[in-house]
Scaffold this active site. Structure first.
Site, PDB file in Angstrom:
ATOM      1  N   LYS A  58     -44.003 -31.648 -21.606  1.00  0.00           N
ATOM      2  CA  LYS A  58     -44.084 -30.649 -22.669  1.00  0.00           C
ATOM      3  C   LYS A  58     -44.094 -29.214 -22.131  1.00  0.00           C
ATOM      4  O   LYS A  58     -43.640 -28.296 -22.799  1.00  0.00           O
ATOM      5  CB  LYS A  58     -45.349 -30.852 -23.505  1.00  0.00           C
ATOM      6  CG  LYS A  58     -45.546 -32.241 -24.101  1.00  0.00           C
ATOM      7  CD  LYS A  58     -44.617 -32.512 -25.244  1.00  0.00           C
ATOM      8  CE  LYS A  58     -45.003 -33.707 -26.106  1.00  0.00           C
ATOM      9  NZ  LYS A  58     -45.064 -35.014 -25.428  1.00  0.00           N
TER      10      LYS A  58
HETATM   11  C1  LIG Z   1     -44.637 -36.233 -25.821  1.00  0.00           C
HETATM   12  C2  LIG Z   1     -44.539 -37.277 -24.798  1.00  0.00           C
HETATM   13  C3  LIG Z   1     -43.612 -38.317 -24.905  1.00  0.00           C
HETATM   14  C4  LIG Z   1     -42.719 -38.489 -26.112  1.00  0.00           C
HETATM   15  O1  LIG Z   1     -41.782 -37.443 -26.236  1.00  0.00           O
HETATM   16  P1  LIG Z   1     -41.067 -37.210 -27.648  1.00  0.00           P
HETATM   17  O2  LIG Z   1     -40.249 -35.990 -27.456  1.00  0.00           O
HETATM   18  O3  LIG Z   1     -42.175 -37.001 -28.626  1.00  0.00           O
HETATM   19  O4  LIG Z   1     -40.276 -38.419 -27.944  1.00  0.00           O
HETATM   20  C5  LIG Z   1     -43.520 -39.222 -23.863  1.00  0.00           C
HETATM   21  N1  LIG Z   1     -44.322 -39.132 -22.784  1.00  0.00           N
HETATM   22  C6  LIG Z   1     -45.238 -38.145 -22.661  1.00  0.00           C
HETATM   23  C7  LIG Z   1     -46.106 -38.134 -21.454  1.00  0.00           C
HETATM   24  C8  LIG Z   1     -45.365 -37.180 -23.650  1.00  0.00           C
HETATM   25  O5  LIG Z   1     -46.258 -36.205 -23.499  1.00  0.00           O
END
Ligand SMILES: *Cc1c(COP(=O)(O)O)cnc(C)c1O
Length: 475
Positions: free
Chosen positions: A116
């Site tokens: 993120k």
């Molecule tokens: C947010 C997240 C996901 C999922 O990503 P999306 O874009 O919501 O599909 C997978 N793994 C981790 C560690 C995340 O923080």
């Protein structure tokens, strides 16, 4: 007057907006999500030029295609370099080979150890830049299954233009995840534990966006992956990784640990821009709504199951709406129909045309908790590589669902650092991975957060009490 590069809503009735307004809006006023009116296409030479570029410059090349010139190139370049200087690895998103044709794309070297950060570090700078230019303030409200919240609070703490309120499901995030939200001391960031699931938190955020009076009063803005700028920033690493492995002259496949469908939708966007992606695998944990949808054509919600990959413990994948819009040839009446049926009866049928697109565009697999643990142990034994449970879902799903032929390199997106989930890792491997030195005080710093019921009025009241944007709205 038509805008030079417009965004349209998937539900067809909100006004078209330019990049800056989409950046600040998050959700469209008709409840839909914004997508660009046209997908930019890159030539083979333009794609080849990504090979070996510094990550920040690659980000400028991608994002510059979507701004319609609204952000000056020199400003975008400065912001991208600042954003990616916060990462603990000079390559920003390094590729690590773990098998003959298998690579892990490490997206977790940012300040909160999850992918993120890649988008959020840039998004915060873009938002502050636009707000400064317009002399405006916003109140950011977001829901988190664990990682978005920490990334948002880390990226926006100290912002003079944005107050941030993050809702997280009480007791359902790891200690490290919670502490990343609750230990920053800046007065503009607030973590709120909601007595409910992630889907409850997300529903509260959506309800606040759909309350137009409230939305205008506090100048609501969103940083969940429904925010288009998040998706765009994630497109960058598909180009960087694929060209490092020989694209555009060679196809590359990706497997993506999926929750809200934002990250994998960024891969879909890269493909629409011309990147030769052989296969995109939707990797789910035991919460298997998307693999079920690919297999049966029926999108049907069930109860959320708690797993060792909590960031994927999701039943409603918000960004899937963007894909439904594309796969239905941008039929907003179709999107309104299926979304209406979802909120009424928790299910819908995608229909034969969309089902066919879905099976062509993605492979998919759900990975059981047992498979996750076995995968972590197997990769550790075979390649001395330690992957976190989210990444392990991506690895196992790729092994199960891959349909690209021999000679196609397979990239597993590694979305989190194993030290972010120390309990699950210790249970699986017997070893507790340690946090990078720069996070040494995280587990002992004082925490500060609010506890609220799963109740819209209570949450709105709290947001209004913290929103500096509302007190000056009439000034
Ligand atoms: C947010 C997240 C996901 C999922 O990503 P999306 O874009 O919501 O599909 C997978 N793994 C981790 C560690 C995340 O923080």
């Amino acid at each position: 007057m038509s805008k030079p590069f417009a965004y349209i809503s998937t539900r067809g009735t909100a006004p078209n907006l330019g990049f800056e307004d989409v950046l600040l809006a998050g959700l469209a006023r008709d409840g839909g999500l914004y997508v660009p009116e046209v997908w930019p296409r890159l030539t083979e030479d333009e794609i080849a030029a990504f090979a070996g570029l510094p990550f920040a410059d690659a980000a400028v090349s991608v994002i510059g295609r979507f701004t319609g010139g609204s952000i000056a190139r020199k400003d975008l370049t400065r912001m991208a370099h600042e954003a990616y200087a916060t990462f603990g690895h000079a390559a920003v998103t390094p590729l690590v080979q773990v098998g003959p044709d298998t690579f892990v794309l490490e997206l977790f070297h940012g300040p909160t150890l999850a992918f993120k950060d890649v988008a959020m570090q840039l998004l915060a700078r873009l938002m502050d830049h636009v707000l400064e230019k317009r002399n405006e303030r916003v109140t950011i409200v977001g829901a988190t299954s664990g990682d978005t919240g920490g990334a948002a609070i880390e990226a926006f703490r100290g912002s003079k233009r944005a107050d941030v309120v993050i809702l997280f499901p009480d007791g359902r995030v790891s200690d490290v995840q919670r502490r990343m939200m609750t230990t920053p001391t800046e007065a503009n960031v607030h973590a709120v534990a909601i007595d409910g699931t992630f889907d409850d938190c997300q529903a509260l955020v959506k309800a606040m966006f759909n309350d137009h009076g409230f939305r205008d009063r506090v100048h609501l803005a969103g940083v969940n992956s429904i925010n288009w700028a998040r998706i765009v920033a994630q497109v960058t690493y598909y180009f960087a990784a694929a060209t490092a492995l020989g694209a555009p002259y060679r196809k590359v496949a990706f497997s993506v640990p999926t929750g809200n469908f934002g990250d994998i939708f960024a891969g879909y966007v890269a493909r629409r821009m011309g990147l030769p992606i052989a296969d995109l695998t939707i990797a789910s944990n035991a919460n298997d709504i998307l693999p079920r949808t690919v297999a049966t054509g029926v999108y049907e919600m069930r109860e959320v199951v708690e797993t060792t990959s909590p960031s994927m413990d999701i039943q409603i994948s918000s960004n899937f709406e963007r894909y439904l819009f594309e796969a239905s040839s941008r039929d907003d009446a179709y999107v309104r129909g299926v979304m209406g049926s979802l909120s009424q009866s928790r299910r819908f049928e995608v229909g034969p045309a969309v089902a066919e697109h879905l099976r062509r565009d993605f492979s998919a697999a759900a990975v059981s908790e047992q498979r996750v643990a076995e995968t972590i142990r197997m990769v550790k034994a075979q390649s001395a590589y330690l992957m976190d449970p989210h990444t392990a879902c991506g690895y196992a799903a790729a092994a199960e669902a891959r349909r690209d032929g021999h000679g196609v390199p397979r990239v597993i997106l590694s979305t989190a650092h194993p030290a972010k989930f120390p309990d699950a890792m210790e249970e699986t491997t017997g070893e507790r991975p340690s946090l990078p030195a720069r996070l040494a005080s995280l587990m002992t710093d004082a925490e500060r957060f609010e506890r609220l019921p799963n109740d819209l009025a209570a949450v709105q009241k709290f947001v209004e009490s913290r929103a500096r944007a509302s007190s000056e709205a009439s000034a």
